[in-house]
Design a protein around this motif. Structure first.
Motif, short mmCIF file in Angstrom:
data_model
loop_
_atom_site.label_atom_id
_atom_site.label_comp_id
_atom_site.label_asym_id
_atom_site.label_seq_id
_atom_site.Cartn_x
_atom_site.Cartn_y
_atom_site.Cartn_z
N TYR A 293 0.84 -1.20 0.00
CA TYR A 293 0.00 0.00 0.00
C TYR A 293 0.88 1.26 0.00
N ASN A 294 0.32 2.34 -0.52
CA ASN A 294 1.06 3.61 -0.56
C ASN A 294 1.31 4.16 0.84
N HIS A 295 0.40 3.91 1.78
CA HIS A 295 0.56 4.38 3.16
C HIS A 295 0.54 3.17 4.09
N THR A 296 1.58 3.06 4.89
CA THR A 296 1.63 1.99 5.89
C THR A 296 2.06 2.60 7.22
N ILE A 297 1.98 1.82 8.27
CA ILE A 297 2.26 2.31 9.61
C ILE A 297 3.75 2.56 9.81
N ALA A 298 4.05 3.69 10.40
CA ALA A 298 5.43 4.00 10.80
C ALA A 298 5.56 3.67 12.29
N ILE A 299 6.51 2.81 12.61
CA ILE A 299 6.66 2.32 13.98
C ILE A 299 7.91 2.95 14.60
N PRO A 300 7.76 3.59 15.77
CA PRO A 300 8.95 4.12 16.45
C PRO A 300 9.91 2.99 16.80
N ASN A 301 11.18 3.25 16.68
CA ASN A 301 12.20 2.26 17.01
C ASN A 301 12.11 1.89 18.49
N PRO A 302 12.21 0.59 18.80
CA PRO A 302 12.13 0.19 20.22
C PRO A 302 13.17 0.86 21.11
N ARG A 303 14.26 1.29 20.53
CA ARG A 303 15.30 1.95 21.32
C ARG A 303 15.05 3.45 21.50
N THR A 304 13.88 3.91 21.08
CA THR A 304 13.53 5.31 21.31
C THR A 304 13.46 5.58 22.82
N PRO A 305 14.00 6.70 23.31
CA PRO A 305 13.96 7.00 24.75
C PRO A 305 12.54 6.96 25.31
N LYS A 306 12.41 6.53 26.55
CA LYS A 306 11.12 6.47 27.23
C LYS A 306 10.87 7.76 27.99
N ARG A 307 9.61 8.00 28.25
CA ARG A 307 9.25 9.09 29.16
C ARG A 307 9.26 8.51 30.56
N ILE A 308 10.01 9.14 31.46
CA ILE A 308 10.18 8.63 32.83
C ILE A 308 9.64 9.65 33.83
N VAL A 309 8.82 9.16 34.77
CA VAL A 309 8.36 9.97 35.89
C VAL A 309 8.75 9.22 37.17
N THR A 310 9.46 9.89 38.07
CA THR A 310 9.94 9.27 39.31
C THR A 310 9.13 9.77 40.50
N LEU A 311 8.55 8.83 41.23
CA LEU A 311 7.81 9.16 42.44
C LEU A 311 8.56 8.57 43.65
N THR A 312 8.82 9.41 44.64
CA THR A 312 9.46 8.95 45.88
C THR A 312 8.37 8.74 46.92
N LEU A 313 8.31 7.51 47.44
CA LEU A 313 7.24 7.13 48.37
C LEU A 313 7.80 7.00 49.79
N TRP A 314 7.05 7.51 50.75
CA TRP A 314 7.39 7.31 52.16
C TRP A 314 6.40 6.31 52.74
N LEU A 315 6.93 5.20 53.25
CA LEU A 315 6.10 4.15 53.82
C LEU A 315 6.35 4.10 55.33
N ASN A 316 5.32 4.27 56.10
CA ASN A 316 5.43 4.27 57.56
C ASN A 316 5.46 2.82 58.05
N GLY A 317 6.68 2.29 58.05
CA GLY A 317 6.84 0.92 58.49
C GLY A 317 8.23 0.72 59.11
N THR A 318 8.46 -0.46 59.65
CA THR A 318 9.73 -0.76 60.30
C THR A 318 10.75 -1.17 59.26
N TRP A 319 11.89 -0.52 59.31
CA TRP A 319 12.97 -0.84 58.38
C TRP A 319 13.62 -2.16 58.77
N ASN A 320 13.76 -3.03 57.82
CA ASN A 320 14.37 -4.33 58.05
C ASN A 320 15.74 -4.34 57.37
N LYS A 321 16.74 -4.76 58.10
CA LYS A 321 18.10 -4.73 57.55
C LYS A 321 18.25 -5.65 56.33
N THR A 322 17.37 -6.61 56.21
CA THR A 322 17.44 -7.49 55.03
C THR A 322 17.15 -6.72 53.74
#
Length: 442
Positions: free
Chosen positions: A109-138
């Motif tokens: 066909y004259n028009h087909t799907i253009a696929i982004p390369n899998p190695r294209t950079p990702k969009r990253i969002v970082t969330l830091t979570l505070w969990l009220n619990g006991t810290w285990n040395k393990t």
């Protein structure tokens, strides 16, 4: 840092590929468009047997018995497969992928799907979570069993929340750090950039706000705390790195179809498509034939019409067909026939007119009639017909006046003027028609 009261509205634009039934809004999980085509099975010496090896005929699997295995004679190309239930002894039926068509899936066909390369950079969002619990040395040993169990449990609970912000673009969740302070967990949500400018704008500008709205919901936090076995939890920090992709033109595209000379085009502004050479080179066949995209490049199928036949690799040559000469000679023959008819009509009309001036009478007596039995210088208007002839010869009545109709303009000396005062001009004059007498009758 984002305010908790901020809400983001998301607009997703679904864009469609103009000449395909497959949606282009997302490059992932592209459905296979099944195109069923039929063709006559040709012998191995046919033109199709010379198709290039790069067409990659796909082996076919038939459920028929050895005697009726008609698919063994079919060679569906470019990822097409033989439909064993529809193929007959004389016809192959190929099921083509969404990017090809034709009896053997040989055209793209004259028009087909253009696929982004899998190695294209990702969009990253970082969330830091505070969990009220006991810290285990393990949890300090990333290779330990307890660390792995807690990590997998945390990822499992966070994944639905991250995915909810952008289901179409979501890729995965990773935990990059666990540290003491009750429990501090740094999590990353990774999202794929897709072939859609609206989606790119959303990931870059509104994704983090949507995540905050989701995670800071009281019911969500309580459910998450219960699942992780901690007292309570909160979002302490949101980090959004500078996006590496800001436009669809920043994506490294590959074409779903692997034909020669297909190129990604983003002229639409909202999504990119792969255009075949027949689309980009509109005059490839000089508008004298139909262009087809094939594995090794475009080919032309030249037009044949009534008057011209085109040929050549790009239909650049032409010859006049038999129809042209047929029409030419037909027009000339018609014109000649019309000319003959016109000449015949003219001759016939002239002869017919001369015949009706004095029908049945020799030209000699017509002259006598004109000279001796017509009186144009009298006031005779009508005449009566002579008996048994129907000719206007006798019984003409009228008055002749030399004063009103002088035969000469000047009656000078030497000109005799007859005196007709005593002549009865109304008297009937009868003249016997002259008769030819032969010498031996005298």
């Amino acid at each position: 840092m984002y305010s908790l009261s901020t809400k983001a509205s998301r607009t997703t634009a679904a864009s469609s590929e103009p000449h395909s039934t497959t949606e282009v809004a997302s490059s992932r999980n592209v459905p296979l468009r099944t195109v069923t085509t039929a063709t006559k099975i040709l012998p191995s010496s046919s033109a199709y047997s010379s198709l290039p090896v790069s067409s990659h005929p796909k082996p076919t699997i038939s459920t028929l018995g050895p005697v009726d295995d008609y698919c063994s004679k079919c060679h569906c190309l470019n990822g097409g497969s033989c439909n064993s239930s529809a193929t007959t002894k004389d016809h192959c039926v190929c099921q083509c992928p969404s990017v090809t068509y034709g009896s053997l899936c040989q055209y793209g066909y004259n028009h087909t799907i253009a696929i982004p390369n899998p190695r294209t950079p990702k969009r990253i969002v970082t969330l830091t979570l505070w969990l009220n619990g006991t810290w285990n040395k393990t949890l300090e040993d990333p290779s330990g069993v307890e660390y792995g169990i807690f990590l997998q449990k945390l990822i499992k609970e966070l994944t639905p929340l991250y995915k909810k912000a952008s289901p179409e673009n979501f890729y995965k969740v990773t935990i990059t750090e666990l540290r003491k302070g009750s429990i501090i967990a740094k999590s990353n949500g990774l999202y794929n950039y897709t072939n859609n400018q609206t989606e790119i704008n959303y990931l870059n500008k509104h994704l983090a706000k949507s995540l905050l709205v989701i995670f800071n919901n009281t019911a969500t936090l309580k459910n998450l705390s219960d699942q992780l076995g901690v007292g309570n939890m909160a979002i302490t920090h949101v980090d959004t790195p500078v996006p590496l992709v800001k436009s669809i033109r920043d994506l490294n595209f590959t074409c779903e179809i692997h034909f020669h000379d297909y190129t990604a085009s983003c002229s639409n502004g909202n999504y990119c498509v792969c255009e075949g050479p027949c689309k980009r080179y509109l005059d490839f066949c000089h508008r004298r034939g139909k262009c087809f995209n094939q594995v090794n490049g475009p080919t032309c199928e030249c037009f044949h019409n009534t008057f011209y036949q085109y040929m050549g690799k790009n239909c650049e040559m032409s010859i006049r067909s038999s129809g042209f000469y047929g029409v030419l000679f037909g027009v000339l023959a018609g014109a000649l026939l019309l000319l003959i008819v016109i000449i015949t009509v003219i001759v016939y009309c002239r002869r017919n007119r001369n015949r009706h001036l004095d029908p049945g009478t020799p030209r000699k007596w017509y002259s006598i009639d004109e000279e001796y039995f017509r009186f144009p210088q009298t006031d005779i208007i009508t005449g009566t017909s002579a008996p048994n002839t129907g000719k206007v010869l006798g019984r003409r009545r009228g008055r002749y006046s030399l004063d009103k109709n002088p035969p000469f303009n000047d009656f000078g000396s030497g000109v005799w003027r007859p005196n007709l005062d005593k002549v009865d001009t109304e008297a009937e004059i009868r003249a016997k028609r002259p008769k030819v007498v032969m010498p031996d009758e005298q």
